[in-house]
Scaffold this active site. Structure first.
Site, mmCIF file in Angstrom:
data_model
loop_
_atom_site.group_PDB
_atom_site.id
_atom_site.type_symbol
_atom_site.label_atom_id
_atom_site.label_comp_id
_atom_site.label_asym_id
_atom_site.label_seq_id
_atom_site.Cartn_x
_atom_site.Cartn_y
_atom_site.Cartn_z
ATOM 1 N N ASP A 44 0.857 -1.175 0.000
ATOM 2 C CA ASP A 44 0.000 0.000 0.000
ATOM 3 C C ASP A 44 0.909 1.247 0.000
ATOM 4 O O ASP A 44 2.131 1.125 0.024
ATOM 5 C CB ASP A 44 -0.946 -0.019 1.196
ATOM 6 C CG ASP A 44 -0.192 0.026 2.520
ATOM 7 O OD1 ASP A 44 1.052 0.020 2.501
ATOM 8 O OD2 ASP A 44 -0.844 0.082 3.567
ATOM 9 N N GLY A 52 1.083 3.627 2.327
ATOM 10 C CA GLY A 52 1.458 4.130 3.644
ATOM 11 C C GLY A 52 0.547 5.244 4.121
ATOM 12 O O GLY A 52 0.566 5.614 5.285
ATOM 13 N N GLY A 53 -0.265 5.785 3.239
ATOM 14 C CA GLY A 53 -1.113 6.920 3.592
ATOM 15 C C GLY A 53 -2.202 6.553 4.581
ATOM 16 O O GLY A 53 -2.477 7.279 5.524
ATOM 17 N N PHE A 54 -2.799 5.380 4.388
ATOM 18 C CA PHE A 54 -3.909 4.971 5.240
ATOM 19 C C PHE A 54 -3.462 4.861 6.699
ATOM 20 O O PHE A 54 -4.121 5.359 7.605
ATOM 21 C CB PHE A 54 -4.489 3.641 4.750
ATOM 22 C CG PHE A 54 -5.602 3.133 5.609
ATOM 23 C CD1 PHE A 54 -6.860 3.728 5.564
ATOM 24 C CD2 PHE A 54 -5.415 2.068 6.481
ATOM 25 C CE1 PHE A 54 -7.897 3.271 6.366
ATOM 26 C CE2 PHE A 54 -6.447 1.613 7.290
ATOM 27 C CZ PHE A 54 -7.694 2.214 7.231
ATOM 28 N N ASP A 93 -2.755 8.339 -1.674
ATOM 29 C CA ASP A 93 -4.026 9.026 -1.845
ATOM 30 C C ASP A 93 -4.343 9.818 -0.583
ATOM 31 O O ASP A 93 -3.740 9.607 0.463
ATOM 32 C CB ASP A 93 -5.166 8.040 -2.173
ATOM 33 C CG ASP A 93 -5.265 6.907 -1.163
ATOM 34 O OD1 ASP A 93 -4.334 6.752 -0.338
ATOM 35 O OD2 ASP A 93 -6.254 6.159 -1.204
ATOM 36 N N GLN A 126 -11.280 7.503 -5.174
ATOM 37 C CA GLN A 126 -11.825 8.057 -3.935
ATOM 38 C C GLN A 126 -13.152 8.758 -4.248
ATOM 39 O O GLN A 126 -13.680 8.613 -5.344
ATOM 40 C CB GLN A 126 -10.823 9.034 -3.299
ATOM 41 C CG GLN A 126 -9.594 8.354 -2.702
ATOM 42 C CD GLN A 126 -9.923 7.519 -1.469
ATOM 43 O OE1 GLN A 126 -11.028 7.544 -0.948
ATOM 44 N NE2 GLN A 126 -8.934 6.747 -0.995
ATOM 45 N N GLY A 139 -11.411 4.063 0.258
ATOM 46 C CA GLY A 139 -12.335 4.881 1.042
ATOM 47 C C GLY A 139 -13.592 4.160 1.478
ATOM 48 O O GLY A 139 -14.552 4.795 1.878
ATOM 49 N N ASP A 156 -8.238 -7.505 -0.100
ATOM 50 C CA ASP A 156 -7.324 -7.824 1.002
ATOM 51 C C ASP A 156 -8.014 -7.478 2.314
ATOM 52 O O ASP A 156 -8.915 -6.624 2.344
ATOM 53 C CB ASP A 156 -6.052 -6.980 0.914
ATOM 54 C CG ASP A 156 -6.285 -5.574 1.441
ATOM 55 O OD1 ASP A 156 -6.918 -4.779 0.718
ATOM 56 O OD2 ASP A 156 -5.879 -5.268 2.584
ATOM 57 N N CYS A 185 -11.834 -29.790 4.165
ATOM 58 C CA CYS A 185 -10.915 -28.678 3.894
ATOM 59 C C CYS A 185 -9.522 -29.204 3.566
ATOM 60 O O CYS A 185 -9.024 -30.116 4.216
ATOM 61 C CB CYS A 185 -10.868 -27.770 5.131
ATOM 62 S SG CYS A 185 -9.640 -26.470 5.000
ATOM 63 N N CYS A 217 -6.682 -27.686 3.955
ATOM 64 C CA CYS A 217 -5.592 -27.025 4.676
ATOM 65 C C CYS A 217 -4.850 -28.038 5.539
ATOM 66 O O CYS A 217 -5.377 -29.085 5.881
ATOM 67 C CB CYS A 217 -6.136 -25.885 5.542
ATOM 68 S SG CYS A 217 -6.688 -26.399 7.185
ATOM 69 N N CYS A 225 -6.739 -29.195 8.869
ATOM 70 C CA CYS A 225 -7.858 -30.126 8.733
ATOM 71 C C CYS A 225 -7.420 -31.452 8.120
ATOM 72 O O CYS A 225 -7.886 -32.511 8.524
ATOM 73 C CB CYS A 225 -8.962 -29.507 7.878
ATOM 74 S SG CYS A 225 -9.750 -28.107 8.680
ATOM 75 N N HIS A 240 -5.595 -22.489 8.386
ATOM 76 C CA HIS A 240 -6.939 -22.866 7.949
ATOM 77 C C HIS A 240 -7.676 -21.675 7.318
ATOM 78 O O HIS A 240 -8.258 -21.796 6.239
ATOM 79 C CB HIS A 240 -7.748 -23.418 9.117
ATOM 80 C CG HIS A 240 -9.197 -23.613 8.769
ATOM 81 N ND1 HIS A 240 -9.646 -24.731 8.103
ATOM 82 C CD2 HIS A 240 -10.275 -22.804 8.925
ATOM 83 C CE1 HIS A 240 -10.948 -24.610 7.885
ATOM 84 N NE2 HIS A 240 -11.353 -23.446 8.372
#
Lengths: 412, 543
Positions: A91, A93-95, A145, A191, A220, A270, A308, A310, A313, A339
């Site tokens: 990202d 870094g702004g957030f 942003d 945005q 946003g 994400d 599953c 994973c 499991c 998992h």
């Protein structure tokens, strides 16, 4: 980046794409687990790789503080530093500047904040953000942003949107001057808050700059806004974004949110949710989340989900031993993290298969039926999917209002 | 001229053997052995001794997911204190059915992981309510639980471990103990051992019968310790003999002897911290994490006479186990002066909890960790230290500058298989070859993970430290097997001269651990924090 649409759903706006980056191919739609500090909590890069994950997220703000750019430079970038050989996204870094620091002020030049090391005023400019992300070396980098909370109203929202457009220009200029455009790909961030007019304006401006932009994120959102507003903004943006660019919805992680977004045309998402909730003892399943701290699991010798794939499991790790160790032993957090990441990948993987095979609407129906079953479908999901031709209530069923997120609450 | 422990207990126990492979000229002294463990339906497992057992907490190896504990070849034997399962009645592991229930429940692989059960955590020296004639006190999160001999044999029968420590009467009330108390301890321990042996013999079940280890009672009283050993080998008559027939004495049913060092240290030095009570007030700073074994000022030489006293009249051919040796120095002395075969990895695992990457070898190598002011070399690296911020080397340089250690942190492999989640995923498998060695994780990376409070740091350190410990024992065995006994003694002296036994690097790491915890651990629950202050393994989970 090589980007190719392989299949489109004939009913919804969902699609399967092949995105080839410097560290291999990632098939879309996909969910990106978050490795904030250059590690998925408790796991090694090899373990994450074995789960079939091919794209991870690192946070620029955190890596810039620790280990710092000098170390990353010496190590040859974040991939090598953390032993991750597949694709990586950072990202801007702004957030985090806004969410972690109370004293950040935004000027036209950049974000002014007090350094966590010295307390001195420090400026993060769009150019600086790109420079930092170049050193980290992720395959996808994000523009800086001007982020405002999704609950903000008034002229500040418009100002932030317009500034984000201007900062995108500066990011593009800096990125193109660096000569790194073949290995690193810059994404723009749409945005405009919850205002469709502002969103439209931003979409217009940013899609004009398509030649300098490898993909688009929808920013946003996921800040506590009404779900019925959330999906409408996603739909509006996804419809207007160019077909030949990936679309990334930031901060989305609940299974129902993911599938609605995919149906509306989103390719990537994400969220820290699946890994964070694992540490608190919650396992995600196709029948809804399971809280392993509850005493009803204490003598349950069944795995979380017998079907599953994973490692947790597949090995037959029982709910009972997870109950016994959860919140006491880090290894229980590791087992649930393995998992939950697999669960997220599975939800998106099944979507890819269904879209390829032309059965995505059926997949939506069966997923929602199993996940929400008798509890009732979240109203906003019903509304959102109806606009793309899928009626969750085709065979009847209850509807619940509000966010509708399913949860196994604590006892008493 | 191999000598074999021959019990006449029954065919199933007979099939597992401990064999000394060095000619035994003396009762006490370094020795090589081989533990051959057989379990029906699984491949035989061989453990060369001297070697070690991995400690567990709540049934799991702290910080390791199941794939990691399996891939760590150094983990061959895991010891599980049962007491945490007493939180639920009946204990959940006893509800399991089928073959290898406890192995399956905890994710250990029969034939790869020897599993031993004991009641109490051998590293936990906290004060406990007194034991009784018919029970021992055990500790779990819901408080103190009483365990009777009958409980213990039911649990053992249900869990089917490979090995079990018979229930014993170790007082955890304030030392010193009166002669009367020690006599009681000897009588109870003998009676409870007889009870277990009897039940294992008379068991009609076709289930696996575990080998029995006996904790050597008698505290810090030489005469009491000798008396206990004599009890074991006394031929029994009358009713007592009938009870354990066809055994003629208790020792015939015993596979080996175990020595918990924590109660011995506490008895010799009452100032030894047990498990400091965690600060109740969450606003107070956390106490620095402590460790019973490393903070005791009791020297190994003080412990040796008591261990020797127990062994002085017993067969020399049985396996000898100690728990919570505090350093490799202590391990070497116990091998040299007693002939202990098995140690636990507690101190090395604890090092991983506080950020120390072990870097030492036996015999002493050319390279290794830094030298301190006293002229001694550290046993490892305090990776919290800022000197590692830019250090891109792998963790241990002892082996050579050219080769990393073989653990999954220093020699990671790309996965052998990846999960495919859709019909188009095969395309995203490239470009990484499966099962290929990757570059080591660096000291700088682990330094970063420690300072950012990432749990992965401890996973990597645990795998590494266990592997270094495994190399250490392999070095001991190779010196013992290739040369006359004499060169072993020379190498022990060299080792003691070279490496810092005061473990200053551990203390420094603990202080930095605390600093980072104060700076970053705001979200932690006080209950979890208390864990770090105890001698039990593992760190708290960050929320």
């Amino acid at each position: 980046m090589q980007f190719e649409v392989l299949a489109r759903c004939k009913t919804t706006r969902a699609r399967v794409c092949r995105m080839k980056l410097a560290h291999g191919v990632t098939m879309l739609p996909t969910f990106m687990p978050v490795a904030t500090q250059a590690a998925i909590k408790g796991l090694t890069a090899e373990q994450v790789d074995s789960l079939g994950v091919s794209l991870l997220l690192n946070n620029t703000y955190h890596l810039n503080l620790r280990p710092g750019l000098q170390v990353l430079n010496e190590a040859g970038g974040a991939h090598k530093f953390q032993g991750w050989q597949r694709n990586l996204l950072t990202d801007s870094g702004g957030f985090q500047l806004v969410s972690l620091s109370k004293f950040t002020t935004i000027t036209e030049e950049g974000a002014l904040f007090s350094s966590p090391f010295t307390g001195e005023p420090t400026m993060l400019t769009p150019e600086e953000s790109i420079l930092i992300q170049h050193t980290i070396g992720a395959d996808i980098i994000m523009q800086l942003d001007d982020v405002v909370s999704s609950l903000t109203v008034g002229p500040r929202v418009e100002e932030a949107m317009e500034r984000s457009v201007r900062w995108l220009d500066r990011c593009i200029a800096r990125h193109e001057a660096s000569g790194k455009t073949t290995t690193q790909n810059l994404f723009a961030i749409i945005q405009g808050g919850l205002d469709p007019v502002l969103r439209d304006k931003c979409l217009d401006e940013m899609t004009k700059r398509k030649d300098g932009v490898a993909g688009y994120a929808i920013g946003g959102l996921s800040g506590g806004e009404e779900k019925d507003i959330f999906w409408k903004i996603i739909k509006q943006c996804a419809e207007k974004l160019p077909e030949d660019r990936p679309r990334y919805s930031m901060g989305i992680g609940f299974a129902e949110d993911l599938l609605v977004c995919v149906a509306l045309g989103v390719d990537m998402a994400d969220c820290v949710f699946p890994t964070r909730t694992a540490r608190f003892g919650v396992a995600l399943t196709h029948g809804g989340p399971i809280n392993l701290r509850l005493s009803k699991h204490a003598v349950d010798l069944n795995p979380i989900d017998p079907d599953c794939p994973c490692p947790t499991c597949k090995d037959g790790t029982s709910r009972a031993i997870l109950h016994h160790t959860v919140t006491h032993e880090t290894s229980a957090a590791h087992a649930l993290t393995l998992h939950n990441i697999t669960f997220q990948a599975q939800v998106m993987g099944r979507a890819r298969t269904a879209i390829m095979e032309g059965t995505f609407p059926e997949y939506l129906l069966s997923f929602f039926k199993q996940y929400f079953g008798d509890n009732g479908y979240p109203e906003w999901c019903v509304n959102a999917l109806r606009t793309v031709g899928v009626d969750l209530l085709r065979e009847g069923g209850k509807v619940i209002s509000g966010s509708g997120a399913k949860w196994e609450y604590a006892e008493d | 001229m191999a000598m074999t422990t021959t019990g006449t207990v029954n065919e199933m126990i007979m099939s597992s053997v401990f064999t000394l492979t060095t000619p035994l000229s003396r009762r006490f002294g370094p020795r090589l052995g081989q533990l051959l463990s057989k379990r029906s339906g699984t491949p035989d497992q061989v453990i060369e001794t001297p070697s070690f057992v991995t400690s567990t907490s709540r049934g799991v190896v702290p910080h390791l997911s199941r794939d990691h504990h399996r891939a760590t070849k150094a983990i061959r034997w895991a010891n599980v204190p049962f007491e945490t399962f007493l939180e639920h009645n009946p204990p959940v592991p006893t509800l399991l059915t089928g073959a290898n229930p406890m192995h399956n429940f905890l994710g250990f692989v029969p034939g790869q992981h020897l599993l031993s059960l004991c009641i109490r955590d051998p590293a936990d020296g906290r004060e406990m309510p007194p034991n009784g004639n018919k029970h021992t006190s055990a500790y779990c999160l819901r408080g103190v639980r009483k365990v009777s001999p009958e409980n213990w044999r039911t649990y053992v029968e249900a869990c089917q471990p490979d090995m079990v420590v018979a229930m014993y009467d170790q007082p955890f009330t304030d030392p010193p103990y009166s002669q009367k108390r020690l006599t009681k301890s000897i009588e109870r321990t003998s009676a409870w051992l007889a009870d277990l042996l009897l039940s294992l013999q008379s068991s009609q079940s076709s289930r696996h019968r575990p080998l029995v280890l006996v904790q050597m009672a008698g505290g810090t009283n030489i005469a009491a310790r000798k008396a206990f050993s004599t009890n074991l080998t006394d031929i029994l008559y009358g009713k007592e003999a009938d009870a354990i027939a066809p055994l003629t004495c208790l020792d015939e049913g015993v596979f080996g002897y175990t020595f918990d060092l924590v109660p011995l240290r506490q008895s010799l030095d009452p100032t030894t911290p047990d498990s400091p009570t965690p600060t109740a007030d969450p606003t107070l700073p956390d106490p620095v994490p402590s460790d019973v074994s490393t903070q005791s000022c009791v020297q190994t030489t003080q412990l040796i006479p008591f261990i020797q006293a127990s062994l002085s009249s017993l067969p020399t051919t049985k396996i000898r186990v100690t728990h919570t040796a505090r350093s490799p120095h202590e391990i070497l002395r116990l091998i040299q002066d007693v002939g202990i075969d098995i140690f636990d990895a507690h101190w090395a695992q604890k090092a991983a909890d506080v950020g120390v990457a072990l870097d030492f070898q036996f015999p002493v190598p050319k390279h290794g960790a830094t030298t301190r002011r006293n002229g001694k070399r550290d046993l490892g690296h305090n990776l919290y230290h800022s000197q590692y911020t830019h250090d891109l080397c792998w963790m241990a340089s002892s082996f050579s500058k050219e080769r990393p250690c073989t653990c999954l942190a220093c020699s990671p492999f790309s996965p052998a298989t990846r999960i495919e989640h859709s019909i188009v995923d095969h395309d995203s498998q490239d470009p990484i070859a499966s099962n290929t060695q990757k570059p080591s994780f660096s000291r700088a990376y682990i330094h970063h993970l420690l300072h950012t409070h990432e749990m992965s740091a401890h996973s990597l350190l645990t795998m590494h430290n266990l592997t270094i410990l495994d190399e250490f024992f392999s070095g001991i065995r190779s010196v013992l097997s290739t040369a006359e006994g004499k060169s072993f003694f020379v190498e022990v002296d060299r080792f003691v001269d070279e490496y810092d036994e005061t473990l200053e690097v551990f203390d420094e790491a603990r202080l930095l651990w605390r600093e980072v915890d104060l700076a970053r651990g705001k979200g932690r629950l006080a209950r979890e924090k208390s864990k770090q202050t105890q001698s039990t393994l593992g760190t708290a989970i960050q929320g």
